[in-house]
Design an enzyme around this catalytic site. Structure first.
Site: not given
Ligand code: NAP
Length: 279
Positions: A93, A49, A116
């Site tokens: 995460q 990322k 997300d």
């Protein structure tokens, strides 16, 4: 013999478009990535990322916290990032180490920064067909279909897997694109019979070799979302690629298929968040 859908090439194209659009903003998009603990797979994802952000001209800020982090400290960090003007997207995460409540953490993220697309507000927006962000993996699959002029409208679409991250949002996106969608899971009694009906088959189960050629209709589009490790430790999907590619019209490889598109869609969502934030 199927046409191979090149996720790597399409991801590069998407990221280049994102880079160009980002360059026209007054301020560079900012993505905050929180990683708790030292799970090696999570570390790999976070590193990629960071690389993607650099490629797209974004600012990325990483918060690496020890596995012993307390829930309230994690929530406090999310709260601070929610209020920072230079941060457009916040990503936690997953999975979080044991003892931390993932659901509460995801709920704490400002939905406008939830790149997300995991916050229930954004899931609701997606369900009613007015998404702010595209869920990254299913959104990436839809981009692949579009790029290869595969229109789900009126097609029988079968999704294997019903997780909140992949299966369910995948089914919703196909439904919004006017596919007739069946969702299969571990209690589906005859998986082969369901698959055999599919014009578009998306597998997101996590079981190497689950989808065999005899389960696939001649000329079907086969999308393999899974990222499994085989006995030799090699990355592979759910689909028996070598045999299924002889029967399918289009197929995604693993690696080089859906994985790179997931990453590219995260960059696109961060750009969207920055554009909305800077309006
Ligand atoms: P998950 O939460 O474990 O969900 C797996 C789903 O498969 C569940 O709904 C489960 O059914 C179903 N299932 C299990 N065994 C089955 C069987 N024999 N037949 C039919 N369905 C079965 O996994 P996930 O997070 O959705 O991920 C799925 C796969 O995609 C994994 O390999 C993961 O690594 C990969 N993935 C890839 C990307 C990417 O960027 N390419 C992103 C995310 C995930 P139940 O609900 O009944 O248990």
């Amino acid at each position: 013999m199927a046409t191979v859908i090149d996720g790597k090439a399409l991801a590069a194209k998407v990221k280049e478009q994102v880079r160009q659009e980002a360059a026209s903003l007054e301020r560079k998009p900012g993505l905050a990535v929180i990683i708790v603990g030292d799970d090696p797979a999570s570390r790999v994802y976070v590193n990629s990322k960071r690389k993607d952000c650099a490629e797209c001209g974004f600012v990325s800020e990483e918060f690496a916290l020890p596995a012993s982090t307390k829930q309230e400290d994690l929530l406090a960090l999310v709260g601070t990032l929610n209020h920072r003007d230079d941060i457009d997207g916040i990503l936690v995460q997953l999975p979080l180490p044991r003892g931390l409540d993932e659901r509460e953490v995801l709920l704490a993220i400002d939905p406008a920064k939830d790149v997300d697309c995991f916050h229930p507000y954004n899931v609701g927006q997606l369900t009613i067909g007015e998404p702010v962000f595209q869920p990254c993996t299913p959104g990436g699959v839809m981009e692949m279909l579009k790029e290869y002029h595969i229109d789900p409208a009126g097609k029988k679409c079968v999704v294997l897997g019903r997780s909140n991250i992949v299966g369910k949002p995948m089914a919703l996106l196909l439904l919004h694109a006017h596919g007739t969608v069946t969702i299969c899971h571990s209690r589906t009694p005859d998986l082969a019979a369901e698959c055999a009906e599919a014009d578009i088959l998306v597998s997101a189960v996590g079981k190497t070799g689950l989808v065999t050629a005899d389960m696939v209709k001649e000329g079907a589009v086969v999308i393999d979302v899974a990222m499994n490790r085989n006995e030799a430790g090699k990355l592979c999907g759910d689909v028996r690629y070598d045999e299924v590619k002889e029967k399918a019209s289009f197929i995604t490889p693993v690696p080089g298929g859906v994985g790179p598109m997931t990453r590219a869609m995260l960059m696109r969502n961060t750009l969207t968040a920055a554009q909305n934030h800077q309006k």
